[in-house]
Design a protein around this motif. Structure first.
Motif, PDB file in Angstrom:
ATOM      1  N   GLU A 194      11.332   0.034 -12.082  1.00 18.77           N
ATOM      2  CA  GLU A 194      10.299  -0.175 -11.063  1.00 18.77           C
ATOM      3  C   GLU A 194      10.844  -0.920  -9.835  1.00 18.77           C
ATOM      4  O   GLU A 194      10.487  -0.608  -8.700  1.00 18.77           O
ATOM      5  N   GLU A 195      11.729  -1.900 -10.083  1.00 13.80           N
ATOM      6  CA  GLU A 195      12.236  -2.760  -9.003  1.00 13.80           C
ATOM      7  C   GLU A 195      13.017  -1.976  -7.950  1.00 13.80           C
ATOM      8  O   GLU A 195      13.218  -2.444  -6.839  1.00 13.80           O
ATOM      9  N   LYS A 196      13.494  -0.806  -8.307  1.00 12.89           N
ATOM     10  CA  LYS A 196      14.276   0.002  -7.366  1.00 12.89           C
ATOM     11  C   LYS A 196      13.403   0.619  -6.277  1.00 12.89           C
ATOM     12  O   LYS A 196      13.895   1.003  -5.229  1.00 12.89           O
ATOM     13  N   PHE A 197      12.119   0.722  -6.541  1.00 13.21           N
ATOM     14  CA  PHE A 197      11.218   1.414  -5.615  1.00 13.21           C
ATOM     15  C   PHE A 197      10.376   0.405  -4.846  1.00 13.21           C
ATOM     16  O   PHE A 197       9.417  -0.150  -5.387  1.00 13.21           O
ATOM     17  N   PHE A 198      10.749   0.163  -3.596  1.00 13.10           N
ATOM     18  CA  PHE A 198       9.961  -0.778  -2.789  1.00 13.10           C
ATOM     19  C   PHE A 198       8.622  -0.142  -2.429  1.00 13.10           C
ATOM     20  O   PHE A 198       8.563   1.029  -2.068  1.00 13.10           O
ATOM     21  N   MET A 199       7.550  -0.918  -2.537  1.00  9.38           N
ATOM     22  CA  MET A 199       6.229  -0.393  -2.165  1.00  9.38           C
ATOM     23  C   MET A 199       5.459  -1.425  -1.352  1.00  9.38           C
ATOM     24  O   MET A 199       5.388  -2.593  -1.728  1.00  9.38           O
ATOM     25  N   ASN A 200       4.894  -0.989  -0.232  1.00  3.32           N
ATOM     26  CA  ASN A 200       3.956  -1.846   0.517  1.00  3.32           C
ATOM     27  C   ASN A 200       2.679  -1.070   0.854  1.00  3.32           C
ATOM     28  O   ASN A 200       1.894  -1.517   1.685  1.00  3.32           O
ATOM     29  N   LEU A 201       2.494   0.079   0.215  1.00  2.49           N
ATOM     30  CA  LEU A 201       1.312   0.907   0.503  1.00  2.49           C
ATOM     31  C   LEU A 201       0.016   0.202   0.118  1.00  2.49           C
ATOM     32  O   LEU A 201      -1.045   0.526   0.655  1.00  2.49           O
ATOM     33  N   GLN A 202       0.109  -0.760  -0.792  1.00  6.46           N
ATOM     34  CA  GLN A 202      -1.099  -1.496  -1.167  1.00  6.46           C
ATOM     35  C   GLN A 202      -1.715  -2.195   0.053  1.00  6.46           C
ATOM     36  O   GLN A 202      -2.920  -2.314   0.161  1.00  6.46           O
ATOM     37  N   GLU A 203      -0.870  -2.624   0.993  1.00  8.28           N
ATOM     38  CA  GLU A 203      -1.344  -3.341   2.183  1.00  8.28           C
ATOM     39  C   GLU A 203      -1.725  -2.404   3.333  1.00  8.28           C
ATOM     40  O   GLU A 203      -2.713  -2.641   4.025  1.00  8.28           O
ATOM     41  N   TYR A 204      -0.939  -1.335   3.540  1.00  3.75           N
ATOM     42  CA  TYR A 204      -1.100  -0.508   4.746  1.00  3.75           C
ATOM     43  C   TYR A 204      -1.673   0.881   4.512  1.00  3.75           C
ATOM     44  O   TYR A 204      -1.978   1.572   5.479  1.00  3.75           O
ATOM     45  N   GLY A 205      -1.753   1.333   3.262  1.00  2.92           N
ATOM     46  CA  GLY A 205      -2.126   2.723   3.014  1.00  2.92           C
ATOM     47  C   GLY A 205      -1.018   3.638   3.507  1.00  2.92           C
ATOM     48  O   GLY A 205       0.122   3.206   3.738  1.00  2.92           O
ATOM     49  N   ASN A 206      -1.351   4.906   3.696  1.00  2.89           N
ATOM     50  CA  ASN A 206      -0.373   5.890   4.156  1.00  2.89           C
ATOM     51  C   ASN A 206      -0.339   5.879   5.691  1.00  2.89           C
ATOM     52  O   ASN A 206      -1.317   6.240   6.330  1.00  2.89           O
ATOM     53  N   THR A 207       0.786   5.454   6.255  1.00  5.07           N
ATOM     54  CA  THR A 207       0.893   5.393   7.714  1.00  5.07           C
ATOM     55  C   THR A 207       1.822   6.494   8.247  1.00  5.07           C
ATOM     56  O   THR A 207       2.396   6.369   9.338  1.00  5.07           O
ATOM     57  N   SER A 208       1.973   7.549   7.487  1.00  5.10           N
ATOM     58  CA  SER A 208       2.716   8.753   7.903  1.00  5.10           C
ATOM     59  C   SER A 208       4.088   8.399   8.491  1.00  5.10           C
ATOM     60  O   SER A 208       4.909   7.777   7.820  1.00  5.10           O
ATOM     61  N   GLY A 209       4.346   8.771   9.749  1.00  3.65           N
ATOM     62  CA  GLY A 209       5.674   8.567  10.330  1.00  3.65           C
ATOM     63  C   GLY A 209       6.107   7.105  10.391  1.00  3.65           C
ATOM     64  O   GLY A 209       7.297   6.807  10.516  1.00  3.65           O
ATOM     65  N   ALA A 210       5.156   6.184  10.300  1.00  5.58           N
ATOM     66  CA  ALA A 210       5.499   4.756  10.359  1.00  5.58           C
ATOM     67  C   ALA A 210       5.881   4.203   8.992  1.00  5.58           C
ATOM     68  O   ALA A 210       6.435   3.110   8.887  1.00  5.58           O
ATOM     69  N   SER A 211       5.570   4.944   7.945  1.00  2.23           N
ATOM     70  CA  SER A 211       5.621   4.376   6.599  1.00  2.23           C
ATOM     71  C   SER A 211       7.011   3.907   6.167  1.00  2.23           C
ATOM     72  O   SER A 211       7.171   2.788   5.671  1.00  2.23           O
ATOM     73  N   ILE A 212       8.049   4.722   6.380  1.00  2.84           N
ATOM     74  CA  ILE A 212       9.394   4.319   5.934  1.00  2.84           C
ATOM     75  C   ILE A 212       9.938   3.150   6.773  1.00  2.84           C
ATOM     76  O   ILE A 212      10.390   2.152   6.205  1.00  2.84           O
TER      77      ILE A 212
END
Ligand code: COA
Length: 360
Positions: free
Chosen positions: A305-323
């Motif tokens: 799990e630690e290999k996969f960074f996630m911040n979608l909980q805060e921002y949702g899907n921000t498309s081109g901004a997401s990465i």
């Protein structure tokens, strides 16, 4: 991320590296609980199916151009470079403020990046940042985009998706958010870079039509109608059509199946190109669409799990901004150290997808 002084390396570069990152999100943050005022939904439904807890949405006082400008300023500050040193500006967006000019040109104007360098937008939806890095890599290696004294590229990923959301329809509107992030990229003879991009044309899985679907006859020439989008000609019925067609629509299950397929394939692709097995890579930064998509592939590949960074909980899907938003948050948390190696993987409307291997 220290700005390096060896200007000679640019001439012999064959990789690219990110030397500065910045982000900007709207002040207004709506939680899942807040959305219950506007639609029949629940925190439990959204959280359990997507992992999303909140999203930031622009109000009338904020625009995509504002966010992209702020993110770019911060990225330049982080890299320690001046506007005069930027040789190329690209913004990945599918929610541009104007049909023309591009967000990239608007940012160039706002920041005072001197004229004479290319600035343009690209639309590859949620894969846009990866597509943009591939373009920068190609242009820099061709030495076509940057003058020798301006060797830095400004790569922005920015979206104001709220412009396309139908808040009377709960299945799509809860998933998305607004935001922007930017990276300062430069050529490098030391840092390796690999990239792969792809698309399979599909207009039904994830789409938002433009006003172009509702053309008004403006002139007739030799029996053929020349159509116009002049807002002064818009009738009530026409406006209703625009409203309906302009919203983002999605076949959620189809997109889910597509996403897990290409995400898994792109991890393998990046491992093959970089010769770094997924087990050894420091982080895999996936497009932040849905934690279930990421978890599904993570389990399939038996990766921690630690290999996969996630911040979608805060921002949702921000498309081109997401990465880039994920990379900027990782930098803020001290996760991007010299030598850190990352796979970034995007997927989205188009349908498009792509991956890149980055070294910090
Ligand atoms: N709140 C509460 N209920 C909702 C809801 C919401 N926000 N949105 C939809 N529902 C309801 C539907 O009306 C439907 O109800 P019904 O069964 O009574 O008709 C039900 O929930 C559908 O649920 P389910 O079938 O479990 O949906 P799902 O498991 O397919 O999940 C998605 C929906 C969108 C979360 C899922 O398909 C998905 O993640 N897809 C990928 C989306 C994505 O990431 N897109 C962007 C890629 S770039």
């Amino acid at each position: 991320m220290e700005k390096k002084k060896d200007r000679k390396s640019y001439r012999h570069m064959n990789g690219i590296e990110i030397i500065g990152l910045g982000k900007a999100v709207p002040e207004t943050r709506l939680t899942n609980e807040d959305l219950r005022q506007y639609m029949d939904t629940s925190d439990e439904w959204i959280r359990s199916r997507t992992g999303i807890v909140s999203r930031h949405l622009c109000t009338g006082e904020e625009s995509l151009t504002d966010l992209a400008t702020e993110a770019s300023r911060k990225a330049m500050e982080d890299a320690g470079i001046a506007p005069e040193e930027v040789g190329l500006v690209i913004c990945a967006t599918c929610t541009t403020d104007y049909m023309v000019p591009s967000v990239a040109c608007a940012v160039q104007e706002n920041i005072g990046i001197p004229g004479g360098v290319p600035a343009f937008d690209i639309n590859a939806a949620c894969s846009g940042f990866v597509y943009g890095l591939q373009l920068i890599y190609s242009l820099m290696n061709a030495e076509a985009a940057c003058r020798s004294e301006r060797k830095y590229a400004l790569m922005i990923g920015g979206e104001q998706l709220s412009k396309m959301l139908d808040f009377s329809e709960r299945s799509v509107s809860v998933l998305f958010g607004d935001g922007a992030a930017a990276a300062i990229v430069r050529g490098s003879s030391q840092k390796r870079f690999f990239c792969h991009t792809a698309a399979e044309g599909d207009r039904s899985a994830l789409y938002a039509h433009t006003v172009g679907r509702n053309q008004i006859p403006a002139m007739e020439y030799k029996g053929k109608r020349i159509v116009s989008e002049n807002p002064l000609q818009i009738t009530e019925a026409y406006a209703a059509g625009i409203m309906k067609d302009g919203y983002l629509r999605m076949d959620g299950r189809k997109v889910f199946r597509f996403a897990v397929r290409v995400l898994a394939a792109e991890i393998d692709q990046m491992a093959e190109q970089s010769k770094v097995p997924a087990e050894e890579i420091d982080y895999i930064v996936c497009h932040q669409a849905n934690s279930r998509i990421i978890d599904y592939v993570r389990k399939q590949k038996n990766l921690p799990e630690e290999k996969f960074f996630m911040n979608l909980q805060e921002y949702g899907n921000t498309s081109g901004a997401s990465i880039p938003l994920a990379l900027a948050d990782m930098k803020d948390r001290g996760m991007l150290k010299p030598g850190t190696r990352i796979f970034c993987i995007g997927f989205g409307a188009g349908l498009t997808w792509g991956g890149c291997y980055l070294e910090f």
